[in-house]
Enzyme design. Sequence first.
Site, PDB file in Angstrom:
ATOM      1  N   ASN A 159       0.764  -1.071   0.081  1.00  0.00           N
ATOM      2  CA  ASN A 159       0.110  -0.131   0.033  1.00  0.00           C
ATOM      3  C   ASN A 159       0.644   1.172   0.099  1.00  0.00           C
ATOM      4  O   ASN A 159       0.194   2.289  -0.134  1.00  0.00           O
ATOM      5  CB  ASN A 159      -0.908  -0.028   1.365  1.00  0.00           C
ATOM      6  CG  ASN A 159      -0.314  -0.042   2.524  1.00  0.00           C
ATOM      7  OD1 ASN A 159       0.862  -0.803   2.641  1.00  0.00           O
ATOM      8  ND2 ASN A 159      -0.984   0.202   3.579  1.00  0.00           N
ATOM      9  N   LYS A 184      13.628  -7.557  -0.862  1.00  0.00           N
ATOM     10  CA  LYS A 184      12.649  -8.314  -1.721  1.00  0.00           C
ATOM     11  C   LYS A 184      11.642  -7.422  -2.398  1.00  0.00           C
ATOM     12  O   LYS A 184      10.687  -6.828  -1.764  1.00  0.00           O
ATOM     13  CB  LYS A 184      11.997  -9.139  -0.676  1.00  0.00           C
ATOM     14  CG  LYS A 184      10.669  -9.958  -1.129  1.00  0.00           C
ATOM     15  CD  LYS A 184      10.989 -11.072  -2.495  1.00  0.00           C
ATOM     16  CE  LYS A 184       9.795 -11.595  -2.753  1.00  0.00           C
ATOM     17  NZ  LYS A 184       8.532 -11.011  -3.048  1.00  0.00           N
ATOM     18  N   ALA A 185      11.523  -7.331  -3.621  1.00  0.00           N
ATOM     19  CA  ALA A 185      10.607  -6.497  -4.055  1.00  0.00           C
ATOM     20  C   ALA A 185       9.218  -6.899  -4.233  1.00  0.00           C
ATOM     21  O   ALA A 185       9.007  -8.175  -4.011  1.00  0.00           O
ATOM     22  CB  ALA A 185      10.904  -6.409  -5.784  1.00  0.00           C
ATOM     23  N   HIS A 186       8.245  -6.036  -4.042  1.00  0.00           N
ATOM     24  CA  HIS A 186       6.953  -6.432  -3.802  1.00  0.00           C
ATOM     25  C   HIS A 186       6.250  -6.705  -5.311  1.00  0.00           C
ATOM     26  O   HIS A 186       6.468  -5.847  -6.258  1.00  0.00           O
ATOM     27  CB  HIS A 186       6.061  -5.504  -3.425  1.00  0.00           C
ATOM     28  CG  HIS A 186       4.528  -6.113  -2.619  1.00  0.00           C
ATOM     29  ND1 HIS A 186       3.548  -6.302  -3.728  1.00  0.00           N
ATOM     30  CD2 HIS A 186       4.370  -6.113  -1.414  1.00  0.00           C
ATOM     31  CE1 HIS A 186       2.537  -6.704  -2.758  1.00  0.00           C
ATOM     32  NE2 HIS A 186       3.166  -6.534  -1.286  1.00  0.00           N
ATOM     33  N   GLU A 265       5.312  -5.686  10.971  1.00  0.00           N
ATOM     34  CA  GLU A 265       4.447  -4.757  11.014  1.00  0.00           C
ATOM     35  C   GLU A 265       3.052  -5.072  10.301  1.00  0.00           C
ATOM     36  O   GLU A 265       2.956  -5.198   9.121  1.00  0.00           O
ATOM     37  CB  GLU A 265       4.547  -3.241  10.459  1.00  0.00           C
ATOM     38  CG  GLU A 265       3.525  -2.264  11.096  1.00  0.00           C
ATOM     39  CD  GLU A 265       2.144  -1.793  10.200  1.00  0.00           C
ATOM     40  OE1 GLU A 265       1.324  -2.688  10.095  1.00  0.00           O
ATOM     41  OE2 GLU A 265       2.659  -1.153   9.423  1.00  0.00           O
ATOM     42  N   CYS A 302      -2.712   0.508   7.189  1.00  0.00           N
ATOM     43  CA  CYS A 302      -2.713  -0.220   8.212  1.00  0.00           C
ATOM     44  C   CYS A 302      -3.273   0.488   9.406  1.00  0.00           C
ATOM     45  O   CYS A 302      -3.560   0.010  10.484  1.00  0.00           O
ATOM     46  CB  CYS A 302      -1.286  -0.447   8.576  1.00  0.00           C
ATOM     47  SG  CYS A 302       0.060   0.770   8.755  1.00  0.00           S
ATOM     48  N   GLU A 389      -9.197  -7.503  11.160  1.00  0.00           N
ATOM     49  CA  GLU A 389      -9.221  -6.543  10.233  1.00  0.00           C
ATOM     50  C   GLU A 389      -9.728  -6.852   8.840  1.00  0.00           C
ATOM     51  O   GLU A 389      -9.472  -8.058   8.079  1.00  0.00           O
ATOM     52  CB  GLU A 389      -7.555  -6.389  10.089  1.00  0.00           C
ATOM     53  CG  GLU A 389      -7.430  -5.085   8.784  1.00  0.00           C
ATOM     54  CD  GLU A 389      -5.882  -4.982   8.713  1.00  0.00           C
ATOM     55  OE1 GLU A 389      -5.476  -3.801   8.330  1.00  0.00           O
ATOM     56  OE2 GLU A 389      -5.071  -5.819   9.003  1.00  0.00           O
TER      57      GLU A 389
END
Length: 505
Positions: A159, A184-186, A265, A302, A389
Amino acid sequence: MDVIGKQLIRGSQRATGKETFASVHAATGSETQHTFYEATDEEINDAVEAAVDAFETYGKVTHAERAKFLRTIAKEIEQLGDMLLETASSETGLGLERLRGERGRTMNQLNAFASFIEDGSWLRIIIDRADPERKPLPKPDLRQMQVPIGPVAVFGASNFPLAFSVAGGDTAAALASGCPVVFKAHPAHPATCELAATAIMRAVEKCELPAGTFSMLHGRSNRVGGALVTHPHIKAVAFTGSFRGGKALFDQAVRRPEPIPVYAEMGSVNPVLILPSVAKRNRTNVAKQLAGSITLGSGQFCTNPGLLMMSGGDETQDFLSELATELATIQPATMLTSTICNSYIEGIKNQRAVEGVKSLTDGPSSNPSPHLAWISAADAVTHPHVLEEVFGPSSMAVVASSMDELLAFAKSLPGQLTATVLGEESEIGEAAPLIDVLRQKVGRIIFNGYPTGVEVSPAMVHGGPYPATTDARSTSVGTTAIYRFTRPVCFQNFPQQLLPAELRD
């Protein structure tokens, strides 16, 4: 600048594997023209070994050199211009205006860490001088300082494709401390990641630092992340994302022969305590502001206020009705990925199916429309899963018959990133026990504000007790985030010439 889709290791691009995946336009779901290679085990190992080699030098460069490096990264990010913003917008659906602000935050974080480390006070130096005349035993000379721990693995968030990604706060904190980073690329925004990574690589070259100071690996499978976390030379992990992903990495890290810290997180529902004065005297204004916070960024924060806590009767229901009306005026926005959108819609369906839940807005069918529902405190305790959540523009209100019932409910809450109190100062006395319970549950508590929007500040705590994070003692925002990647070392009775320069007389 072309997007190559390869791993960035030791200052060069490579792709020795055969598995590939494509990036996707968030708005349409169609594939872009960019293809990305899944990192092989050999490439992962080489990236970590490069970081190990770099640490021998980078861990010892001066604070001024590291500060220059961080500022150079910020400049290189800016030099990417609109291409970075347009690529990120395509891959995430976030608008150019939002991304322009996020790029500014990314650069500000880098510059803030540069300023933070320059004078050396961040090392938390303690000098406890010797006393050879002390009886019955002489007192030794003891000197303590923080030192970097070694190569760090960083995972980006879906996000925040800039501020919590390649050159984001975790990377900035690790590099500021003296730790090389393997990123580590998203897979949801790999082209954006690659552009930012090349900016860091250029900064490495311009500042004449070891090539392994920073590397980036592509990967859509869990294998890549797992291999990185379990590599014996990685000394810590930083992660922002889902509970499932963060807990999986944490479990892998603690099962290693040498367990390492994972600073994950993992989000929360961020309870908002709404005191009676709001429903009585400030209903319209608060409803409008709260609706804006719930739907900010299509609810993909978040810190999204996903849980409202209230007590009372008709006035409480009037407030919730007004909030529902405000939410209904806000048009659905494109979510980061189709998977996130589908998960949001499914999550709302699951909430609405729970006994005792009463919806105040229509349920989303094929688009991520805002959603509000309520449940009694008694039913919420019986069905705690209804409070899990739901990542998106929704909130669940828990309505109690009294403040005592609300207090009992608050005690049942798990750890959260934030809690918010909305009301008048004159009410604080009656609500003090409830506020004290919330304070014990969170990393940040807010009075008459909203949790979305996290200030980058030395005093900020973006963290909280489990399951919001895996380590409530740390923060992922603000300059004190640096201490996730350092450890204290004590030097006893060392000759002056052998002490680190910062500890010498």
